[in-house]
Design a protein around this motif. Structure first.
Motif, PDB file in Angstrom:
ATOM      1  N   ALA A   1     -11.091  -1.225 -13.894  1.00 60.36           N
ATOM      2  CA  ALA A   1     -11.333   0.192 -13.597  1.00 60.36           C
ATOM      3  C   ALA A   1     -11.608   0.389 -12.116  1.00 60.36           C
ATOM      4  CB  ALA A   1     -12.498   0.720 -14.439  1.00 60.36           C
ATOM      5  N   ASP A   2     -12.377  -0.538 -11.517  1.00 59.37           N
ATOM      6  CA  ASP A   2     -12.687  -0.403 -10.093  1.00 59.37           C
ATOM      7  C   ASP A   2     -11.466  -0.670  -9.209  1.00 59.37           C
ATOM      8  OD1 ASP A   2     -15.224   0.443 -10.417  1.00 59.37           O
ATOM      9  OD2 ASP A   2     -16.211  -1.454  -9.914  1.00 59.37           O
ATOM     10  N   LEU A   3     -10.608  -1.582  -9.642  1.00 54.72           N
ATOM     11  CA  LEU A   3      -9.371  -1.824  -8.875  1.00 54.72           C
ATOM     12  C   LEU A   3      -8.524  -0.550  -8.855  1.00 54.72           C
ATOM     13  CD1 LEU A   3      -8.358  -5.410 -10.077  1.00 54.72           C
ATOM     14  CD2 LEU A   3      -9.022  -4.777  -7.751  1.00 54.72           C
ATOM     15  N   ALA A   4      -8.397   0.052 -10.034  1.00 56.16           N
ATOM     16  CA  ALA A   4      -7.620   1.290 -10.135  1.00 56.16           C
ATOM     17  C   ALA A   4      -8.275   2.404  -9.320  1.00 56.16           C
ATOM     18  CB  ALA A   4      -7.484   1.711 -11.600  1.00 56.16           C
ATOM     19  N   LYS A   5      -9.594   2.464  -9.414  1.00 60.66           N
ATOM     20  CA  LYS A   5     -10.337   3.512  -8.712  1.00 60.66           C
ATOM     21  C   LYS A   5     -10.214   3.342  -7.187  1.00 60.66           C
ATOM     22  CE  LYS A   5     -15.029   5.385  -8.411  1.00 60.66           C
ATOM     23  NZ  LYS A   5     -16.437   5.105  -8.675  1.00 60.66           N
ATOM     24  N   GLY A   6     -10.285   2.090  -6.733  1.00 60.41           N
ATOM     25  CA  GLY A   6     -10.170   1.812  -5.300  1.00 60.41           C
ATOM     26  C   GLY A   6      -8.840   2.302  -4.736  1.00 60.41           C
ATOM     27  N   VAL A   7      -7.776   2.179  -5.538  1.00 63.04           N
ATOM     28  CA  VAL A   7      -6.463   2.666  -5.100  1.00 63.04           C
ATOM     29  C   VAL A   7      -6.411   4.186  -5.222  1.00 63.04           C
ATOM     30  CG1 VAL A   7      -3.982   2.640  -5.584  1.00 63.04           C
ATOM     31  CG2 VAL A   7      -5.306   0.513  -5.714  1.00 63.04           C
TER      32      VAL A   7
ATOM     33  N   LEU B   1      -4.620  -2.421 -10.036  1.00 61.66           N
ATOM     34  CA  LEU B   1      -4.011  -1.826  -8.840  1.00 61.66           C
ATOM     35  C   LEU B   1      -2.845  -0.896  -9.152  1.00 61.66           C
ATOM     36  CD1 LEU B   1      -3.908  -5.013  -6.555  1.00 61.66           C
ATOM     37  CD2 LEU B   1      -5.598  -3.162  -6.517  1.00 61.66           C
ATOM     38  N   VAL B   2      -1.874  -1.413  -9.943  1.00 66.24           N
ATOM     39  CA  VAL B   2      -0.672  -0.620 -10.198  1.00 66.24           C
ATOM     40  C   VAL B   2      -0.994   0.616 -11.033  1.00 66.24           C
ATOM     41  CG1 VAL B   2       1.606  -0.649 -11.294  1.00 66.24           C
ATOM     42  CG2 VAL B   2       0.896  -2.554  -9.861  1.00 66.24           C
ATOM     43  N   ALA B   3      -1.927   0.442 -11.979  1.00 66.12           N
ATOM     44  CA  ALA B   3      -2.340   1.602 -12.789  1.00 66.12           C
ATOM     45  C   ALA B   3      -2.909   2.687 -11.863  1.00 66.12           C
ATOM     46  CB  ALA B   3      -3.377   1.177 -13.828  1.00 66.12           C
ATOM     47  N   GLY B   4      -3.717   2.274 -10.884  1.00 66.45           N
ATOM     48  CA  GLY B   4      -4.287   3.232  -9.929  1.00 66.45           C
ATOM     49  C   GLY B   4      -3.213   3.896  -9.093  1.00 66.45           C
ATOM     50  N   MET B   5      -2.227   3.092  -8.671  1.00 66.86           N
ATOM     51  CA  MET B   5      -1.154   3.652  -7.834  1.00 66.86           C
ATOM     52  C   MET B   5      -0.274   4.603  -8.631  1.00 66.86           C
ATOM     53  SD  MET B   5      -0.351   3.560  -4.650  1.00 66.86           S
ATOM     54  CE  MET B   5       0.890   4.599  -3.890  1.00 66.86           C
ATOM     55  N   ASN B   6      -0.028   4.263  -9.889  1.00 68.83           N
ATOM     56  CA  ASN B   6       0.756   5.173 -10.723  1.00 68.83           C
ATOM     57  C   ASN B   6       0.033   6.504 -10.917  1.00 68.83           C
ATOM     58  OD1 ASN B   6       3.120   3.739 -11.128  1.00 68.83           O
ATOM     59  ND2 ASN B   6       2.253   2.560 -12.828  1.00 68.83           N
TER      60      ASN B   6
ATOM     61  N   TYR C   1      -2.210  15.355  -4.699  1.00 66.32           N
ATOM     62  CA  TYR C   1      -2.124  14.439  -3.555  1.00 66.32           C
ATOM     63  C   TYR C   1      -0.886  14.775  -2.746  1.00 66.32           C
ATOM     64  CZ  TYR C   1      -5.797  11.019  -4.719  1.00 66.32           C
ATOM     65  OH  TYR C   1      -6.982  10.378  -4.930  1.00 66.32           O
ATOM     66  N   PHE C   2      -0.966  14.515  -1.429  1.00 66.35           N
ATOM     67  CA  PHE C   2       0.190  14.700  -0.564  1.00 66.35           C
ATOM     68  C   PHE C   2       0.407  13.405   0.217  1.00 66.35           C
ATOM     69  CE2 PHE C   2      -1.026  18.829  -1.967  1.00 66.35           C
ATOM     70  CZ  PHE C   2       0.178  19.472  -2.157  1.00 66.35           C
ATOM     71  N   VAL C   3       1.212  13.472   1.276  1.00 64.61           N
ATOM     72  CA  VAL C   3       1.605  12.226   1.944  1.00 64.61           C
ATOM     73  C   VAL C   3       0.412  11.421   2.482  1.00 64.61           C
ATOM     74  CG1 VAL C   3       2.979  11.236   3.815  1.00 64.61           C
ATOM     75  CG2 VAL C   3       3.938  13.053   2.396  1.00 64.61           C
ATOM     76  N   PRO C   4      -0.559  12.046   3.182  1.00 66.66           N
ATOM     77  CA  PRO C   4      -1.665  11.228   3.702  1.00 66.66           C
ATOM     78  C   PRO C   4      -2.389  10.461   2.593  1.00 66.66           C
ATOM     79  CG  PRO C   4      -1.728  13.420   4.676  1.00 66.66           C
ATOM     80  CD  PRO C   4      -0.682  13.452   3.587  1.00 66.66           C
ATOM     81  N   GLU C   5      -2.598  11.098   1.455  1.00 58.40           N
ATOM     82  CA  GLU C   5      -3.300  10.454   0.340  1.00 58.40           C
ATOM     83  C   GLU C   5      -2.485   9.298  -0.229  1.00 58.40           C
ATOM     84  OE1 GLU C   5      -2.863  13.771   0.572  1.00 58.40           O
ATOM     85  OE2 GLU C   5      -4.905  14.450   0.990  1.00 58.40           O
ATOM     86  N   LEU C   6      -1.174   9.542  -0.386  1.00 56.29           N
ATOM     87  CA  LEU C   6      -0.333   8.489  -0.955  1.00 56.29           C
ATOM     88  C   LEU C   6      -0.267   7.272  -0.025  1.00 56.29           C
ATOM     89  CD1 LEU C   6       0.972   8.525  -3.680  1.00 56.29           C
ATOM     90  CD2 LEU C   6       3.090   9.323  -2.673  1.00 56.29           C
ATOM     91  N   LEU C   7      -0.246   7.522   1.283  1.00 51.92           N
ATOM     92  CA  LEU C   7      -0.215   6.415   2.254  1.00 51.92           C
ATOM     93  C   LEU C   7      -1.512   5.607   2.189  1.00 51.92           C
ATOM     94  CD1 LEU C   7       1.337   8.182   5.387  1.00 51.92           C
ATOM     95  CD2 LEU C   7       2.433   6.455   3.940  1.00 51.92           C
ATOM     96  N   LEU C   8      -2.636   6.297   2.071  1.00 52.87           N
ATOM     97  CA  LEU C   8      -3.917   5.582   2.019  1.00 52.87           C
ATOM     98  C   LEU C   8      -4.085   4.852   0.688  1.00 52.87           C
ATOM     99  CD1 LEU C   8      -6.165   8.237   3.775  1.00 52.87           C
ATOM    100  CD2 LEU C   8      -5.575   5.980   4.666  1.00 52.87           C
ATOM    101  N   ALA C   9      -3.590   5.453  -0.396  1.00 53.81           N
ATOM    102  CA  ALA C   9      -3.637   4.770  -1.697  1.00 53.81           C
ATOM    103  C   ALA C   9      -2.825   3.478  -1.618  1.00 53.81           C
ATOM    104  CB  ALA C   9      -3.089   5.682  -2.805  1.00 53.81           C
TER     105      ALA C   9
ATOM    106  N   LEU D   1       8.890   2.308  -5.329  1.00 49.88           N
ATOM    107  CA  LEU D   1       9.858   1.379  -5.934  1.00 49.88           C
ATOM    108  C   LEU D   1       9.194   0.029  -6.218  1.00 49.88           C
ATOM    109  CD1 LEU D   1      13.146   2.021  -3.901  1.00 49.88           C
ATOM    110  CD2 LEU D   1      12.821   2.444  -6.338  1.00 49.88           C
ATOM    111  N   GLU D   2       8.364  -0.422  -5.285  1.00 47.69           N
ATOM    112  CA  GLU D   2       7.676  -1.703  -5.497  1.00 47.69           C
ATOM    113  C   GLU D   2       6.724  -1.602  -6.682  1.00 47.69           C
ATOM    114  OE1 GLU D   2       7.932  -3.801  -1.121  1.00 47.69           O
ATOM    115  OE2 GLU D   2       6.050  -2.862  -1.676  1.00 47.69           O
ATOM    116  N   VAL D   3       6.005  -0.488  -6.735  1.00 48.57           N
ATOM    117  CA  VAL D   3       5.115  -0.266  -7.871  1.00 48.57           C
ATOM    118  C   VAL D   3       5.927  -0.206  -9.158  1.00 48.57           C
ATOM    119  CG1 VAL D   3       3.518   1.384  -8.924  1.00 48.57           C
ATOM    120  CG2 VAL D   3       3.362   0.875  -6.487  1.00 48.57           C
TER     121      VAL D   3
END
Lengths: 339, 222
Positions: free
Chosen positions: B9-15, B45-50, B61-69, B116-118
């Motif tokens: 959960a924390d890995l997902a949350k961190g992303v 990680l991937v769950a958080g990124m998805n 979310y917009f581009v700045p958020e996606l880049l930081l995630a 794509l990597e995700v």
């Protein structure tokens, strides 16, 4: 109504005074109309004309003659500003516009601040001003438009855009400082141009879109600095047009705060609806650049006439023209407005 | 919640919450606790990124958020990937991606690469301002199934068509699919030049890429 010359017509629209019909213009900068066919026909070519005031003025003149646009639009790229800040510029070719090869700084925190007045004496600033002066004195009835890089895009041309976009969230203090720097420079550039016969300013800010920034960041970074450069133009006695790329729906409600005399949009925006939603705002646009490149001209004519009929205040291409757009297609657009 | 569940959960949350420190601390904890790296990557990680990708689609979310995630995601991957068992690194579909010649705007391309990597692809990123020939050469070299082309400028759109023509000349048009995107590009344009797919944003690019290959690719980065 007495017959208006192109300059009066454009200024009237921007000052909310009556006109006989909308002007049809192409502002220059990111939305320039230096198409290959005009350059090949006249022998006045890019990239040479990016760096020589006389050639720049002559190219703007032949473009206006061949296309039928009712203005001169300078410069023909959006790298003049970034160059004086020290970013590396690739001047491009006949077909391909200049671009930033490398931004000067890797992130907002590492920006070295210089005196804006000194920057204004460097690079191609004087080239653009001199070209504007020539055109304004030779053709007093035709408006000279200078199209500058908007503050967010300029900041993202000085600082590598990916870290810059992250800085908007992770280092807002540094990001705001870069924005302020870009803004002070742009206000100085506008003031300089106002002394060289420019009739109006367009700010094209392709990085400042609702799609990239989202409404929150757009409100925090795009709106206040665009407002400042527009106010700077007004202080210098010039009206200002702001072009917003892409889908502006997420930030539509914020547009009036910018204070622009006209808002120009991409082809995917229904300008009639935008006009209904924001009745106090002059609208500009938005003939698809895809259509202008590939035609057919009957369709171009039809789309243009529809925009005129819908009461769109200024008719122009929706975004940057492809340099391979044929003269015939552009003429179909400009003639449709005049017919 | 078990310790493992809390770590995931924390890995997902961190992303998702763009908290790189949380991701790094938790990834190290996952290693110390000998949590299966594959699980930590995919269910954390991937769950958080998805989820970040979903918020991007919903315009939260917009581009700045996606880049930081994605920064947070890659920081976690750097710690966890060395702990993956070798045999779980199966063959992945390859995408050669880049911004076409004449253009240096790479924000959109970077987002597509991340998603794509995700989405389980191996992405070979050529960068920006890339000649058409280089896309085709790289695709041949790595036996890529897809070439992804991006541009923000109308003036450089013809470069996309050039890639399609080169693939035709080399008889590779059927084996290498071309996916195009970017500000001025449209579905109509993609069709016009003979590209195989068009996507209007990074998350759709993954769907279109999967559709082009007609395969189910697991949401797995590992």
């Amino acid at each position: 109504m007495t017959l208006l010359n192109p300059k009066q017509r454009l200024l009237n629209v921007l000052e909310n005074k009556p006109v006989d019909r909308p002007p049809v213009i192409c502002p220059g900068g990111m939305m320039n109309s230096a198409i290959v066919e005009v350059m090949k026909n006249t022998g006045i070519t890019l990239p040479e004309a990016h760096q020589d005031a006389d050639l720049m003025a002559r190219l703007a003149r032949v473009i206006q003659q061949y296309t039928g646009f009712e203005n001169f639009g300078l410069p023909f790229c959006m790298t003049v500003e970034a160059e004086v800040f020290g970013s590396t510029i690739d001047m491009g070719t006949l077909e391909c516009e200049p671009k930033i090869a490398k931004e000067r700084f890797p992130d907002s925190g590492s920006v070295v601040y210089e005196d804006v007045e000194t920057l204004l004496q460097q690079g191609r600033i004087a080239t653009v001003a001199e070209a504007a002066s020539k055109l304004a004195s030779d053709f007093p009835d035709i408006p000279v438009l200078a199209s500058l890089t908007g503050p967010v895009s300029l900041a993202a041309s000085i600082v590598d855009p990916i870290p810059f976009l992250k800085d908007l969230r992770r280092n807002p203090e540094a990001a705001h400082r870069v924005m302020d720097y870009a803004t002070r420079f742009l206000i100085g550039f506008v003031r300089l141009l106002s002394q060289h016969g420019v009739s109006a300013i367009t700010f094209g800010d392709p990085t400042a879109t609702g799609e990239i920034l989202g409404p929150k960041m757009f409100k925090e970074y795009a709106v206040p600095y665009l407002h400042r450069v527009v106010a700077g133009a007004h202080e210098a006695g010039l009206p200002a047009i702001v072009h917003i790329c892409g889908d502006l729906s997420p930030v539509k409600a914020l547009l009036p705060e910018i204070g622009a005399d006209a808002i120009s949009t991409d082809a995917l925006i229904n300008l009639r609806k935008l006009k209904e939603a924001l009745p106090g705002i002059n609208t500009m646009g938005n003939v698809s650049t895809y259509l202008l490149e590939f035609g057919p001209k009957e369709k171009i004519s039809e789309v243009t006439k529809r925009l005129v009929k819908e009461g769109i205040d200024i008719i122009s291409p929706a975004c940057g023209l492809s340099t391979s757009s044929p003269i015939e297609h552009i003429r179909a657009m400009t003639e449709a407005v005049r017919s | 919640m078990s310790k493992q569940e809390r770590i995931l959960a924390d890995l997902a949350k961190g992303v998702l919450e763009l908290d790189e420190n949380l991701t790094v601390t938790t990834a190290k904890e996952a290693v110390e606790e000998k949590l299966d790296a594959y699980t930590a990557i995919n269910d954390g990680l991937v769950a958080g990124m998805n989820e970040a990708g979903r918020l991007y689609e919903e315009e939260e979310y917009f581009v700045p958020e996606l880049l930081l995630a994605s920064d947070s995601l890659y920081a976690g991957l750097e710690i966890l990937t060395p702990h993956l068992p070798k045999d779980e690194e199966g063959e992945k579909a390859k995408v050669v991606i880049g911004v076409v010649q004449g253009d240096t705007h790479d924000i959109g391309k970077n987002l597509v690469k991340i998603m794509l990597e995700v989405g389980g692809f191996e992405v070979i990123d050529l960068g920006r301002d890339i000649p058409a020939e280089a896309f085709v050469a790289k695709a041949k070299e790595v036996k890529a199934q897809i070439i992804g082309l991006s541009t923000l400028m109308t003036t450089t759109m013809p470069q996309m068509e050039k890639v399609v023509r080169l693939l035709e000349e080399e008889g590779l048009k059927d084996s290498v699919k071309v996916l195009v995107g970017g500000g001025p590009v449209s579905h109509a344009y993609a069709k016009n030049i003979g590209a195989d797919g068009y996507a209007d944003n990074a998350t759709n690019a993954v769907r279109v890429a999967k559709g082009l290959l007609g395969i189910q690719v697991e949401d797995a980065i590992a």
